[in-house]
Design a protein around this motif. Structure first.
Motif, PDB file in Angstrom:
ATOM      1  N   GLU A 102       0.441  -1.285   0.199  1.00  0.00           N
ATOM      2  CA  GLU A 102      -0.405  -0.231  -0.023  1.00  0.00           C
ATOM      3  C   GLU A 102       0.392   1.275  -0.273  1.00  0.00           C
ATOM      4  OE1 GLU A 102      -4.249  -1.594   2.038  1.00  0.00           O
ATOM      5  OE2 GLU A 102      -2.300  -0.555   3.443  1.00  0.00           O
ATOM      6  N   ILE A 103       1.852   1.348   0.540  1.00  0.00           N
ATOM      7  CA  ILE A 103       3.156   2.561   0.909  1.00  0.00           C
ATOM      8  C   ILE A 103       3.550   2.316  -0.969  1.00  0.00           C
ATOM      9  CG2 ILE A 103       5.369   3.636   1.763  1.00  0.00           C
ATOM     10  CD1 ILE A 103       4.212   1.580   4.317  1.00  0.00           C
ATOM     11  N   SER A 104       3.471   1.230  -1.571  1.00  0.00           N
ATOM     12  CA  SER A 104       4.369   1.619  -3.086  1.00  0.00           C
ATOM     13  C   SER A 104       3.273   2.647  -3.319  1.00  0.00           C
ATOM     14  CB  SER A 104       4.401  -0.001  -3.050  1.00  0.00           C
ATOM     15  OG  SER A 104       5.803  -0.579  -2.292  1.00  0.00           O
ATOM     16  N   ALA A 105       2.664   1.898  -3.421  1.00  0.00           N
ATOM     17  CA  ALA A 105       1.125   2.820  -4.287  1.00  0.00           C
ATOM     18  C   ALA A 105       1.232   3.750  -4.369  1.00  0.00           C
ATOM     19  CB  ALA A 105      -0.053   1.541  -4.321  1.00  0.00           C
ATOM     20  N   LYS A 106       0.892   4.508  -3.098  1.00  0.00           N
ATOM     21  CA  LYS A 106       1.023   5.730  -2.841  1.00  0.00           C
ATOM     22  C   LYS A 106       1.668   6.239  -2.661  1.00  0.00           C
ATOM     23  CE  LYS A 106      -0.982   8.373   1.972  1.00  0.00           C
ATOM     24  NZ  LYS A 106      -1.507   7.904   2.965  1.00  0.00           N
ATOM     25  N   VAL A 107       3.504   6.006  -3.380  1.00  0.00           N
ATOM     26  CA  VAL A 107       4.333   6.803  -2.998  1.00  0.00           C
ATOM     27  C   VAL A 107       4.429   6.927  -4.628  1.00  0.00           C
ATOM     28  CG1 VAL A 107       6.768   7.207  -3.547  1.00  0.00           C
ATOM     29  CG2 VAL A 107       5.624   5.643  -1.069  1.00  0.00           C
ATOM     30  N   ALA A 108       3.902   5.852  -5.443  1.00  0.00           N
ATOM     31  CA  ALA A 108       3.796   5.798  -6.656  1.00  0.00           C
ATOM     32  C   ALA A 108       2.506   7.295  -6.964  1.00  0.00           C
ATOM     33  CB  ALA A 108       3.967   4.380  -7.428  1.00  0.00           C
ATOM     34  N   ASN A 109       1.711   7.552  -6.237  1.00  0.00           N
ATOM     35  CA  ASN A 109       0.395   7.889  -6.927  1.00  0.00           C
ATOM     36  C   ASN A 109       1.156   9.528  -6.772  1.00  0.00           C
ATOM     37  OD1 ASN A 109      -2.022   8.314  -7.068  1.00  0.00           O
ATOM     38  ND2 ASN A 109      -2.190   9.363  -5.219  1.00  0.00           N
ATOM     39  N   GLY A 110       1.668   9.891  -5.682  1.00  0.00           N
ATOM     40  CA  GLY A 110       2.252  11.127  -5.062  1.00  0.00           C
ATOM     41  C   GLY A 110       3.457  11.394  -5.871  1.00  0.00           C
ATOM     42  N   LEU A 111       4.292  10.092  -6.950  1.00  0.00           N
ATOM     43  CA  LEU A 111       4.974  10.524  -7.744  1.00  0.00           C
ATOM     44  C   LEU A 111       4.972  11.011  -9.037  1.00  0.00           C
ATOM     45  CD1 LEU A 111       8.285   8.457  -7.145  1.00  0.00           C
ATOM     46  CD2 LEU A 111       8.021  10.975  -6.734  1.00  0.00           C
ATOM     47  N   ARG A 112       3.481  10.358  -9.310  1.00  0.00           N
ATOM     48  CA  ARG A 112       2.522  10.956 -10.562  1.00  0.00           C
ATOM     49  C   ARG A 112       1.721  11.348 -10.735  1.00  0.00           C
ATOM     50  NH1 ARG A 112       0.090   6.142  -9.780  1.00  0.00           N
ATOM     51  NH2 ARG A 112       1.535   5.016 -10.903  1.00  0.00           N
ATOM     52  N   GLN A 113       1.250  11.963  -9.748  1.00  0.00           N
ATOM     53  CA  GLN A 113       0.362  13.423  -8.892  1.00  0.00           C
ATOM     54  C   GLN A 113       1.132  14.496  -9.237  1.00  0.00           C
ATOM     55  OE1 GLN A 113      -2.397  13.456  -5.971  1.00  0.00           O
ATOM     56  NE2 GLN A 113      -3.948  12.031  -7.159  1.00  0.00           N
ATOM     57  N   GLY A 114       2.810  14.645  -8.804  1.00  0.00           N
ATOM     58  CA  GLY A 114       3.515  15.827  -8.668  1.00  0.00           C
ATOM     59  C   GLY A 114       4.572  16.262 -10.592  1.00  0.00           C
ATOM     60  N   GLN A 115       3.961  15.182 -11.104  1.00  0.00           N
ATOM     61  CA  GLN A 115       4.022  14.896 -12.528  1.00  0.00           C
ATOM     62  C   GLN A 115       5.754  15.397 -12.731  1.00  0.00           C
ATOM     63  OE1 GLN A 115       2.895  18.553 -14.271  1.00  0.00           O
ATOM     64  NE2 GLN A 115       0.527  17.858 -13.821  1.00  0.00           N
ATOM     65  N   TYR A 116       6.439  14.249 -11.827  1.00  0.00           N
ATOM     66  CA  TYR A 116       7.835  14.358 -11.636  1.00  0.00           C
ATOM     67  C   TYR A 116       8.274  13.309 -12.604  1.00  0.00           C
ATOM     68  CZ  TYR A 116       6.840  16.823  -7.313  1.00  0.00           C
ATOM     69  OH  TYR A 116       7.140  18.333  -6.226  1.00  0.00           O
ATOM     70  N   LEU A 117       6.692  12.094 -11.903  1.00  0.00           N
ATOM     71  CA  LEU A 117       7.453  10.847 -13.548  1.00  0.00           C
ATOM     72  C   LEU A 117       6.331  10.717 -14.176  1.00  0.00           C
ATOM     73  CD1 LEU A 117       9.868   8.520 -10.721  1.00  0.00           C
ATOM     74  CD2 LEU A 117      10.269  10.033 -12.773  1.00  0.00           C
ATOM     75  N   LYS A 118       6.054  10.528 -14.883  1.00  0.00           N
ATOM     76  CA  LYS A 118       4.938   9.403 -15.395  1.00  0.00           C
ATOM     77  C   LYS A 118       4.433   7.958 -14.929  1.00  0.00           C
ATOM     78  CE  LYS A 118       5.510  11.894 -20.232  1.00  0.00           C
ATOM     79  NZ  LYS A 118       5.089  11.757 -21.903  1.00  0.00           N
ATOM     80  N   ASN A 119       5.206   6.893 -15.039  1.00  0.00           N
ATOM     81  CA  ASN A 119       4.912   5.943 -14.505  1.00  0.00           C
ATOM     82  C   ASN A 119       5.833   5.040 -13.775  1.00  0.00           C
ATOM     83  OD1 ASN A 119       2.437   5.460 -16.286  1.00  0.00           O
ATOM     84  ND2 ASN A 119       4.238   5.530 -18.342  1.00  0.00           N
ATOM     85  N   PRO A 120       5.635   5.810 -12.360  1.00  0.00           N
ATOM     86  CA  PRO A 120       6.682   5.022 -11.916  1.00  0.00           C
ATOM     87  C   PRO A 120       6.115   3.852 -11.203  1.00  0.00           C
ATOM     88  CG  PRO A 120       5.609   6.900 -10.230  1.00  0.00           C
ATOM     89  CD  PRO A 120       5.203   6.729 -12.151  1.00  0.00           C
ATOM     90  N   GLU A 121       7.838   3.497 -11.168  1.00  0.00           N
ATOM     91  CA  GLU A 121       7.177   2.026 -10.264  1.00  0.00           C
ATOM     92  C   GLU A 121       8.179   1.658  -8.706  1.00  0.00           C
ATOM     93  OE1 GLU A 121       8.813  -1.585 -13.102  1.00  0.00           O
ATOM     94  OE2 GLU A 121       7.803  -0.654 -14.632  1.00  0.00           O
ATOM     95  N   VAL A 122       7.816   1.496  -7.881  1.00  0.00           N
ATOM     96  CA  VAL A 122       8.246   1.740  -6.423  1.00  0.00           C
ATOM     97  C   VAL A 122       8.184  -0.233  -6.470  1.00  0.00           C
ATOM     98  CG1 VAL A 122       8.285   3.044  -4.579  1.00  0.00           C
ATOM     99  CG2 VAL A 122       7.697   4.189  -6.467  1.00  0.00           C
ATOM    100  N   SER A 123       8.849   0.215  -5.105  1.00  0.00           N
ATOM    101  CA  SER A 123       8.972  -0.790  -4.411  1.00  0.00           C
ATOM    102  C   SER A 123       9.466  -0.650  -2.182  1.00  0.00           C
ATOM    103  CB  SER A 123      10.164  -2.350  -4.755  1.00  0.00           C
ATOM    104  OG  SER A 123      11.023  -2.684  -4.118  1.00  0.00           O
ATOM    105  N   VAL A 124       9.489  -0.739  -1.868  1.00  0.00           N
ATOM    106  CA  VAL A 124       9.703  -0.625  -0.452  1.00  0.00           C
ATOM    107  C   VAL A 124       9.481  -1.912   0.578  1.00  0.00           C
ATOM    108  CG1 VAL A 124       8.302   0.270   1.393  1.00  0.00           C
ATOM    109  CG2 VAL A 124       7.781   1.161  -0.281  1.00  0.00           C
ATOM    110  N   GLU A 125      10.235  -1.823   1.479  1.00  0.00           N
ATOM    111  CA  GLU A 125      11.135  -2.835   2.548  1.00  0.00           C
ATOM    112  C   GLU A 125      11.057  -2.348   3.348  1.00  0.00           C
ATOM    113  OE1 GLU A 125      13.190  -6.290  -0.896  1.00  0.00           O
ATOM    114  OE2 GLU A 125      14.108  -4.319  -0.402  1.00  0.00           O
ATOM    115  N   VAL A 126      10.944  -3.443   4.584  1.00  0.00           N
ATOM    116  CA  VAL A 126      11.237  -2.973   5.098  1.00  0.00           C
ATOM    117  C   VAL A 126      12.160  -3.957   5.968  1.00  0.00           C
ATOM    118  CG1 VAL A 126      10.060  -2.816   8.428  1.00  0.00           C
ATOM    119  CG2 VAL A 126       8.390  -3.314   6.403  1.00  0.00           C
ATOM    120  N   VAL A 127      13.551  -2.510   6.715  1.00  0.00           N
ATOM    121  CA  VAL A 127      14.423  -2.980   6.976  1.00  0.00           C
ATOM    122  C   VAL A 127      14.564  -3.663   8.572  1.00  0.00           C
ATOM    123  CG1 VAL A 127      17.165  -2.406   7.057  1.00  0.00           C
ATOM    124  CG2 VAL A 127      15.838  -1.491   4.937  1.00  0.00           C
TER     125      VAL A 127
END
Length: 302
Positions: A102-127
């Motif tokens: 869900e965080i991956s989708a939220k970060v990708a949506n933020g990058l898309r809405q801010g027009q920083y990237l058109k189709n961002p692919e995001v991966s999130v892992e808990v370290v």
């Protein structure tokens, strides 16, 4: 003669180069080979640093956010005490209680809405998982605090803690905040709920309590084995672990039975009574034996 010397020198040079090539170390993480270990230890595969995926995130967790093809936007950041994650360009986002997907989708949506990237692919892992922690105390091999990587039951927690010690009782206690649910902080300050769970053979024990899913903040306490004591005219006096429905007859059996001088009519139980201290009770073979009781079998008068 010179040609022979040159021939020998050439052969020695070739042998030296082959030996050097044979000693070039290889990376076991890439080849899959076993790492050498000192004598007396098991060889193990070299593994990458462990990460936890698709678990719920909370304050104190450290996440690795990877934006593919954009190393400047990738970062390893922590979740603050308010449950927010701060990332380049998109700033702070609320991630408390969300899964890594869900965080991956939220970060990708933020990058898309801010027009920083058109189709961002995001991966999130808990370290580092610090928010979803449970504790196990008492008679286990490795007591302490353990993270919950997704879902964990009481039985799985006991196995993670190295299993029970020889002094462990067959009853464990799950302590949980009253009405507590995963991620619910509205019950702070309320009394704990104690849930007794009986271990033992699955044929005589319900499996359901052992499969109870743990919540963050739960405490599992493994009680110490309860004992009773028997002495006097028995063949094996001493202390013995309590069993279900223990009575005087079973206690004497565990003690090896009566000696030839024992009197079945002169059996006493010394029991600690609330506000009365130790009381001596004349007992029959069918009387119950309680934890801490001292059973004394007296000798016959004749």
């Amino acid at each position: 003669m010179r040609r022979f010397v040159l021939f020998l020198a050439t052969i020695l040079a070739l042998l030296t180069s082959f030996s050097a090539l044979a000693q070039v170390p290889t990376d076991p993480t890439k080849t899959g080979e076993l790492m050498s270990a000192p004598p007396g230890t098991l060889s193990t595969l070299a593994l990458p640093s462990s990460t936890v995926t698709n678990t719920r995130v909370g304050s104190g967790d450290v996440l690795r956010v990877t934006v593919f093809g954009q190393p400047d936007l990738s970062a390893e950041v922590g979740v603050n005490d308010k449950g927010f994650l701060t990332l380049p360009l998109i700033g702070g986002i609320d991630v408390n209680g969300l899964t890594t997907s869900e965080i991956s989708a939220k970060v990708a949506n933020g990058l898309r809405q801010g027009q920083y990237l058109k189709n961002p692919e995001v991966s999130v892992e808990v370290v580092q998982l610090r928010s979803q922690m449970v504790s196990v105390l008492g008679e286990v091999s490795r007591p302490g605090r353990y993270p919950i990587p997704g879902h964990m039951s009481v039985l799985e927690l006991l196995a993670t803690a190295g299993g029970l010690t020889v002094q462990a009782d067959q009853t464990v206690t799950l302590l949980r905040r009253k009405g507590d649910k995963a991620g619910d902080k509205s019950t702070t300050g309320e009394s704990d709920v104690r849930i007794p769970i009986l271990l033992g053979e699955t044929s005589a024990t319900e499996r359901t309590p052992l499969d109870v899913e743990l919540n963050a903040g739960d405490v599992v306490y493994v009680n110490k084995k309860k004992l009773f004591y028997i002495h006097g005219e028995v063949n094996r006096p001493g202390s013995y672990p309590m069993e279900q429905d223990m009575n005087v007859m079973r206690a004497i059996s565990l003690g090896g039975g009566m000696t030839q001088r024992a009197s079945q009519r002169r059996i006493y139980i010394n029991r600690e009574m609330p506000e009365k201290g130790v009381q001596e009770i004349k007992a029959k073979l069918t009387d119950p034996v309680l934890p801490g009781d001292v059973v004394y079998v007296n000798e016959s008068l004749f």
